[in-house]
Design an enzyme around this catalytic site. Structure first.
Site, PDB file in Angstrom:
ATOM      1  N   ALA A  45      -8.858  -6.672  -1.475  1.00 46.56           N
ATOM      2  CA  ALA A  45      -7.698  -6.136  -1.272  1.00 46.56           C
ATOM      3  C   ALA A  45      -6.472  -7.232  -1.703  1.00 46.56           C
ATOM      4  O   ALA A  45      -5.562  -6.671  -2.343  1.00 46.56           O
ATOM      5  CB  ALA A  45      -7.428  -6.646   0.454  1.00 46.56           C
ATOM      6  N   GLU A  46      -6.836  -8.474  -1.977  1.00 47.54           N
ATOM      7  CA  GLU A  46      -5.886  -9.286  -2.601  1.00 47.54           C
ATOM      8  C   GLU A  46      -6.498 -10.315  -3.581  1.00 47.54           C
ATOM      9  O   GLU A  46      -7.686 -10.745  -3.097  1.00 47.54           O
ATOM     10  CB  GLU A  46      -4.956 -10.086  -1.712  1.00 47.54           C
ATOM     11  CG  GLU A  46      -3.498  -9.694  -2.036  1.00 47.54           C
ATOM     12  CD  GLU A  46      -3.057  -8.498  -1.074  1.00 47.54           C
ATOM     13  OE1 GLU A  46      -1.712  -7.873  -1.890  1.00 47.54           O
ATOM     14  OE2 GLU A  46      -3.915  -8.217  -0.109  1.00 47.54           O
TER      15      GLU A  46
END
Length: 265
Positions: A45-46
């Site tokens: 996601a990040e």
């Protein structure tokens, strides 16, 4: 060129839960397109990248990338970055300060091992109508909707939020960074949520700190309390202990290291 990399599960005290984030310590910034390529390769996601701020103790420049875009605010990767600095890189400052697109963000350690993020509150505002694509995308009709940086769909029960099986094609047409579904919690949890971000390359984010900068002001007003226990009820799940403090939201959570290694770029 070889770079160190860490992968940390954030907002959990056990592996294979919470929200995984990659963290890449740098001595100087790489080109943005190279950082974006690393984030796409990591496919989390990040991915967070940080650079120490010259002449300071405990201050850093910090940026976050999804597999598709750079974002202006990310909670779980900030928590993961602080965890890496404190647990692996010998940071000694009582409070770490990260200079970001969203201003200075601070992280402090708690005696029980949790880390506390100090983020700007982003109170959402009610909307009078459902944006195009929302109901088709969620395959459910919320009781009410609010808007901040993300769109918030409020449901009556936790069971409804857990049961959502969104159509990501339709949901990706909703003109917001992400869609947050939320409802009252149970068993000592004040509220639950899920976060869907197909427009930024994250179909469902397991635990989303930035979403709580919007959720905490809403639930604090609705429940009449400023200290809240939140749970994001994704498949991996994660817990946040939150406090609304004026125009700031404090979010505390655990983090555990999954991976330490090197990448070749």
């Amino acid at each position: 060129m070889t770079l160190p990399i860490y992968q940390v599960d954030a907002f959990t005290d056990k592996l294979f839960a919470g929200n995984p984030a990659a963290v890449c310590p740098l001595t100087a910034w790489l080109p943005a397109e190279q950082m974006q390529a690393i984030a796409a390769e990591n496919n989390l996601a990040e991915t967070a990248f940080f650079v120490p701020r010259a002449g300071t103790n405990g201050e850093f420049e910090l940026r976050w990338f999804t597999p598709a875009v750079e974002v202006a605010l990310c909670g779980h990767a900030t928590l993961a970055t602080a965890h890496v600095l404190l647990r692996h890189l010998g940071a000694t400052a009582e409070t770490l300060t990260f200079h970001t697109q969203s201003g200075p963000l601070r992280v402090s350690s708690q005696p029980d091992g949790r880390l506390t993020l100090d983020f700007p509150a982003q109170p959402p505002q009610p909307l009078s109508k459902h944006p195009d694509g929302l109901v088709d995308g969620l395959r459910a009709t919320p009781l009410r909707i609010l808007a901040g940086p993300d769109l918030i769909a409020v449901f009556d029960t936790e069971a409804e939020v857990r049961a959502l099986r969104p159509d990501m094609v339709h949901l990706g047409k909703v003109d917001y960074r992400g869609i947050i579904a939320t409802a009252p919690g149970s068993g000592g949890v004040d509220f639950v949520s899920r976060f869907f971000g197909p427009r930024v390359g994250v179909p469902e984010d397991p635990v989303t700190g930035s979403a709580h900068t919007q959720l905490v002001p809403y639930w604090a007003e609705r429940l009449g309390k400023i200290e809240l226990h939140a749970r994001q009820v994704s498949a991996r799940s994660g817990d946040l202990w939150c406090e609304l403090r004026g125009d700031r939201v404090l979010m505390s959570g655990y983090a555990v290291t999954y991976l330490r290694g090197e990448i070749e770029v």
